[in-house]
Design an enzyme around this catalytic site. Structure first.
Site, PDB file in Angstrom:
ATOM      1  N   LYS A 203       6.449  -2.153   1.906  1.00 19.42           N
ATOM      2  CA  LYS A 203       5.281  -1.547   2.586  1.00 19.42           C
ATOM      3  C   LYS A 203       4.058  -2.458   2.425  1.00 19.42           C
ATOM      4  O   LYS A 203       3.177  -2.215   1.602  1.00 19.42           O
ATOM      5  CB  LYS A 203       5.025  -0.140   2.023  1.00 19.42           C
TER       6      LYS A 203
ATOM      7  N   LEU B   3      10.983   0.901   7.330  1.00 23.88           N
ATOM      8  CA  LEU B   3      10.423   1.395   6.070  1.00 23.88           C
ATOM      9  C   LEU B   3      11.244   2.603   5.611  1.00 23.88           C
ATOM     10  O   LEU B   3      11.598   3.460   6.425  1.00 23.88           O
ATOM     11  CB  LEU B   3       8.955   1.807   6.260  1.00 23.88           C
TER      12      LEU B   3
ATOM     13  N   TYR C  12       0.830  -1.203   0.000  1.00 23.53           N
ATOM     14  CA  TYR C  12       0.000   0.000   0.000  1.00 23.53           C
ATOM     15  C   TYR C  12       0.863   1.252   0.000  1.00 23.53           C
ATOM     16  O   TYR C  12       2.070   1.191   0.221  1.00 23.53           O
ATOM     17  CB  TYR C  12      -0.969  -0.006   1.187  1.00 23.53           C
TER      18      TYR C  12
ATOM     19  N   GLU D  16      11.838   1.969  14.497  1.00 24.31           N
ATOM     20  CA  GLU D  16      11.020   3.088  14.018  1.00 24.31           C
ATOM     21  C   GLU D  16       9.755   3.140  14.855  1.00 24.31           C
ATOM     22  O   GLU D  16       9.583   2.360  15.793  1.00 24.31           O
ATOM     23  CB  GLU D  16      10.691   2.914  12.529  1.00 24.31           C
TER      24      GLU D  16
HETATM   25  N1  PLP Z   1       7.684   3.485   9.151  1.00 24.48           N
HETATM   26  C1  PLP Z   1       6.534   2.777   9.139  1.00 24.48           C
HETATM   27  C2  PLP Z   1       6.493   1.455   9.823  1.00 24.48           C
HETATM   28  C3  PLP Z   1       5.391   3.280   8.489  1.00 24.48           C
HETATM   29  O1  PLP Z   1       4.250   2.562   8.484  1.00 24.48           O
HETATM   30  C4  PLP Z   1       5.457   4.549   7.871  1.00 24.48           C
HETATM   31  C5  PLP Z   1       4.313   5.102   7.179  1.00 24.48           C
HETATM   32  O2  PLP Z   1       3.267   4.499   7.090  1.00 24.48           O
HETATM   33  C6  PLP Z   1       6.671   5.258   7.922  1.00 24.48           C
HETATM   34  C7  PLP Z   1       7.767   4.685   8.555  1.00 24.48           C
HETATM   35  C8  PLP Z   1       6.817   6.611   7.292  1.00 24.48           C
HETATM   36  O3  PLP Z   1       6.888   6.501   5.900  1.00 24.48           O
HETATM   37  P1  PLP Z   1       6.381   7.674   4.946  1.00 24.48           P
HETATM   38  O4  PLP Z   1       7.146   8.887   5.326  1.00 24.48           O
HETATM   39  O5  PLP Z   1       6.688   7.200   3.597  1.00 24.48           O
HETATM   40  O6  PLP Z   1       4.900   7.823   5.223  1.00 24.48           O
END
Ligand code: PLP
Length: 286
Positions: A150, A206, A33, A182
């Site tokens: 993701k 991520l 997603y 994270e």
């Molecule tokens: N880490 C995780 C586990 C996430 O689910 C997300 C966003 O959904 C992020 C980091 C941040 O990523 P982004 O800046 O691309 O939204």
């Protein structure tokens, strides 16, 4: 208002949108997603999300349901028909279904499923939560080892968020082998003596689209950045901390496991980065 959503080539009222019960996204979380923010009716960093979607699909050997140009057109149409000024567009692609349940992937000619919908979030940019700052708890990171993809396997992050709520806090940071990976749905940072510290990219986290943009903007603003492992104790001793994500931008963190950071209010670097990010992202929005 009934939303218009997009399902496998059709724009439909949300109540008429249907996916097979045999869809592997539903049965096996075999799906990826993206979430793209909308500010002023425009998409923030669409290119970044499209590139990461392609990477997630490739890593899972999943077919792309359409081209990047078609994806952009679908995003724009949904924002327009649903009159989204501030909010987001959610996109999910699954491996589809060949009409039965099996651990073995369906044949290559099985079309992927694609679903997009909008969520209106008035006040997203001028968020009261960002003015207050977030209180964080730490929990063990027991997710799978490919967090760089993701996928929709969001049960544990969702449980983490609930653990935080039950503890009277806003979110959780995940800890593996003594180091912060994270947040449940964001990347994690602390600031000490003017240096921004965050975990380096790997399969453990991520690769945040917002992380990339914010680190670039921080470097342009002559701020020092260290990408390295860090512990909860180190973050608790920081001057300030924050998280980044496409849906909450830069979110100041004011407390970690009951320890207030600095004076317990959002820190100056987090506030400044939020301003710069919103300002520059709005200018570049499409
Ligand atoms: N880490 C995780 C586990 C996430 O689910 C997300 C966003 O959904 C992020 C980091 C941040 O990523 P982004 O800046 O691309 O939204």
């Amino acid at each position: 208002m009934t939303r218009t959503v997009y399902v496998n080539g059709e724009y439909l009222p949300e109540g008429d949108a249907k996916i097979s019960i045999f869809d592997r996204g539903f049965l096996m979380a075999d799906a990826v997603y993206e979430v793209t923010s909308v500010l002023g009716g425009k998409l923030i960093d669409f290119q970044g999300h499209a590139v990461r979607l392609k990477r997630s699909l490739d890593e899972l050997e999943m077919a792309a349901p359409c081209t990047k140009e078609e994806l952009l057109a679908i995003h724009r149409k949904l924002v327009e028909v649903n009159e989204i000024d501030e909010g987001l567009v959610y996109l999910q692609v699954t491996r589809g279904s060949d009409g039965d349940r099996d651990f073995v992937f369906p044949s290559d000619d099985t079309p992927p499923s694609i679903v997009l919908f909008t969520q209106a979030k008035p006040g997203l940019a001028d968020s009261p939560a960002a003015k207050k700052g977030a209180k964080i708890i730490s929990i063990e990171d027991i997710r799978w080892g490919r967090r760089d993809i993701k996928t929709v396997q969001l049960l544990y992050p969702s449980m983490g968020k609930m653990m935080a709520k039950k503890a009277g806090c806003d979110d959780a940071w995940l800890v593996e082998d003594g180091h912060v990976t994270e947040g449940t749905s964001n990347n994690a940072y602390f600031v000490k003596d003017g240096v921004i510290v965050t975990r380096p990219l790997s399969n453990d986290i991520l690769h945040g689209i917002t992380r990339k943009a914010v680190l670039r903007m921080a470097a342009e603003a002559q701020l020092k950045i260290e990408e390295r492992l860090f512990t909860i104790e180190e973050a608790q001793g920081a001057d300030e901390a924050f998280t980044t994500s496409a849906s909450a931008f830069v979110m100041p963190v004011v407390e970690i496991d009951g320890v207030a950071l600095g004076d317990g209010a959002p820190g100056p670097i987090a506030k400044r980065l939020r301003e710069i990010y919103l300002d520059e992202s709005l200018k570049a929005a499409i």
